[in-house]
Design a protein around this motif. Structure first.
Motif, short mmCIF file in Angstrom:
data_model
loop_
_atom_site.label_atom_id
_atom_site.label_comp_id
_atom_site.label_asym_id
_atom_site.label_seq_id
_atom_site.Cartn_x
_atom_site.Cartn_y
_atom_site.Cartn_z
N SER A 4 17.58 19.09 42.27
CA SER A 4 16.57 18.34 41.16
C SER A 4 15.74 19.36 40.72
CB SER A 4 15.72 17.47 42.05
OG SER A 4 16.49 16.29 42.62
N VAL A 5 15.71 19.33 39.45
CA VAL A 5 14.83 19.99 38.52
C VAL A 5 13.92 19.11 37.58
CG1 VAL A 5 14.95 22.06 36.70
CG2 VAL A 5 16.55 21.86 38.25
N ALA A 6 12.44 19.45 37.70
CA ALA A 6 11.70 18.73 36.87
C ALA A 6 10.66 19.72 36.04
CB ALA A 6 10.96 17.77 37.68
N TYR A 7 10.53 19.30 34.70
CA TYR A 7 9.73 20.11 33.76
C TYR A 7 8.31 19.26 33.44
CZ TYR A 7 13.05 23.29 32.43
OH TYR A 7 14.24 24.47 32.50
N ASN A 8 7.35 19.43 33.70
CA ASN A 8 5.98 18.70 33.53
C ASN A 8 6.27 17.35 33.99
OD1 ASN A 8 5.06 20.78 32.18
ND2 ASN A 8 5.89 20.31 30.05
N LYS A 9 6.68 17.33 35.39
CA LYS A 9 6.61 15.93 35.92
C LYS A 9 7.78 15.29 35.31
CE LYS A 9 1.92 15.85 37.47
NZ LYS A 9 0.46 15.26 37.28
N GLN A 10 8.64 15.71 34.51
CA GLN A 10 9.74 14.96 33.99
C GLN A 10 10.99 15.34 34.69
OE1 GLN A 10 9.91 15.01 29.66
NE2 GLN A 10 11.87 13.60 29.54
N ASN A 11 11.99 14.70 35.25
CA ASN A 11 13.14 14.89 35.70
C ASN A 11 13.94 15.34 34.69
OD1 ASN A 11 12.39 14.78 38.55
ND2 ASN A 11 12.63 12.42 38.40
N ILE A 12 14.60 16.63 34.95
CA ILE A 12 15.79 17.01 34.09
C ILE A 12 17.02 16.84 34.84
CG2 ILE A 12 16.79 19.14 32.59
CD1 ILE A 12 14.01 17.98 31.55
N LEU A 13 17.01 17.16 36.00
CA LEU A 13 18.02 16.92 36.95
C LEU A 13 17.53 16.16 38.34
CD1 LEU A 13 20.08 20.24 36.76
CD2 LEU A 13 20.87 18.27 35.67
N LYS A 14 18.33 15.26 38.77
CA LYS A 14 17.84 14.69 40.00
C LYS A 14 19.22 14.29 40.83
CE LYS A 14 14.78 10.80 41.46
NZ LYS A 14 14.38 11.80 42.81
N ASP A 15 19.14 14.84 42.04
CA ASP A 15 20.24 14.76 43.00
C ASP A 15 21.45 15.08 42.25
OD1 ASP A 15 18.11 14.20 45.04
OD2 ASP A 15 18.56 11.90 44.30
N PHE A 16 21.51 16.13 41.59
CA PHE A 16 22.88 16.49 40.86
C PHE A 16 23.89 17.19 41.84
CE2 PHE A 16 24.90 19.54 38.00
CZ PHE A 16 25.57 18.64 37.18
#
Lengths: 114, 275
Positions: free
Chosen positions: A11-23
């Motif tokens: 999981s990767v998030a920028y500014n509280k926005q998920n870019i990748l989630k449980d990938f």
């Protein structure tokens, strides 16, 4: 066959926005894999994560079954091709090519040969 | 240059024409340069009193600068304080400018404003604050107080100029160096620093001039037996009315112009009017 690269529940998030989630992704040795998707879906983020330029908020990255999640970029020994070539403007063509070889402590004759 | 839309054979083209703003600001040029010109002319006065126009031509007041010991001592003090302060401001300013340009973090704009604040606060107010705390509360010796005060006034210039230089720096080459095996610190010294060296040199020169010519901070920091060059000039004017000050002013103008010429060649002065 054992996977060469394994991304586990990344999981990767920028500014509280998920870019990748449980990938999750597994790439076997010798396979050519293309990542396709619309702009902003996380293709570059995945590559930058594998290269070590950014850290995942959650999940694991395994290389040859070893945990590489916290291994810094310069210890990974992965090649990365930049979209803008990323050449060193203060160095000559020769020194640009020799940069990595010098860091790997190649001898002068070896560098000139390569 | 003003761009004007012209229709030519049905195709819209833009042609440049010379701006008409020139005649508006040209009367301001003699207004700005006039005093400097008068000072320059009076420095060649042969008599003992500063007057315009000069009655006879002489270079004796230029020679006199090197015969007045208090000028030589104050010059050395100014050079020492400016160089030492510059070094510390660089050690603090380069990492700060790098962090502010490279990373996004909470409170970045506040930190940015904090580092630039010594430019925004009137020097006379800043000088009084230094007098109250550096000299009053902490009772630092004169040299140490000058060193701290001048470092603070140089820091915003160092950070601003180096940040401008870093805004043109492509950070992907830093990542490229790391992916080739360079450590973070090694990358900074072998890739980042060589690419911003002209910006660093320009920052050093501008900060040096700012410190060397400073009066409002130094006037609070100097004390018995220790004075900076501009403060010594003020003291001299209070007691003497010969053209030595004009001669010094001409030399300082040349030194400043020389430094600014180098800065212009290194980075271009347009950097300081941007952003």
């Amino acid at each position: 066959m054992v996977a060469l690269f394994t991304l586990q529940d990344i999981s990767v998030a920028y500014n509280k926005q998920n870019i990748l989630k449980d990938f999750n992704l597994e790439i076997e040795k010798g396979k050519l894999v293309s990542l396709l998707g619309p702009s902003g879906c996380g293709k570059t983020t995945t590559l930058r994560l594998i290269a070590g330029f950014l850290q995942a908020n959650d999940g694991k990255f395994l290389f040859k079954e070893k945990d590489y999640t916290k291994v810094p970029v310069n210890k990974r020994n992965f090649g990365f091709v930049f979209q803008n070539y990323a050449l060193f403007p203060h160095l000559s063509i020769f020194d640009n090519i020799a940069f990595g070889l010098r860091l790997r402590k190649n001898s002068k004759t070896e560098i000139e040969k390569k | 240059m003003v761009w004007q839309k012209i229709k030519s054979k049905g195709v819209e083209v833009y042609a440049g024409k010379k701006s008409r703003i020139g005649p508006v600001y040209s009367p301001g040029v003699p207004f700005l340069l006039g005093p400097l010109l008068i000072i320059s002319v009076t420095s060649f006065e042969g008599g003992n009193i500063l007057k315009f126009p000069p009655e006879e031509f002489s270079l004796r007041w230029y020679e006199n600068i090197f015969n007045v010991e208090m000028f030589l001592v104050a010059f050395k003090t100014s050079i020492l304080v400016s160089l030492a302060g510059n070094l510390l401001a660089l050690l603090l300013g380069v990492p700060a400018a790098y962090a502010l340009s490279r990373f996004d973090f909470k409170g970045k704009s506040v930190i940015n404003a904090f580092f630039v604040s010594p430019i925004l606060i009137p020097g006379i107010v800043l000088g009084f604050a230094f007098l109250r705390y550096i000299v009053g509360t902490y009772q630092l010796p004169i040299y140490a107080a000058l060193f701290v005060g001048h470092t603070v006034i140089m820091l915003p210039f160092i950070i601003r100029v180096i940040s401008s230089s870093l805004s043109n720096f492509d950070f992907s080459i830093e990542e490229a160096a790391e992916s080739l095996g360079a450590s973070k610190l090694g990358t900074f010294f072998t890739v980042v620093l060589p690419n911003i060296k002209s910006g660093i040199l320009a920052a050093v020169m501008i900060a040096f001039l700012e410190s060397f010519n400073n009066v409002d901070i130094s006037v609070y920091m100097t004390g018995p037996g220790v004075s900076t060059f501009p403060i010594q000039m003020l003291t001299y004017v209070e007691n003497y009315f010969d053209p030595t000050i004009s001669a010094i002013s001409v030399l300082l103008m040349f030194i400043t112009a020389f430094f600014m010429f180098i800065v212009e060649r290194l980075m271009g002065l347009s950097y300081f009017t941007k952003r």
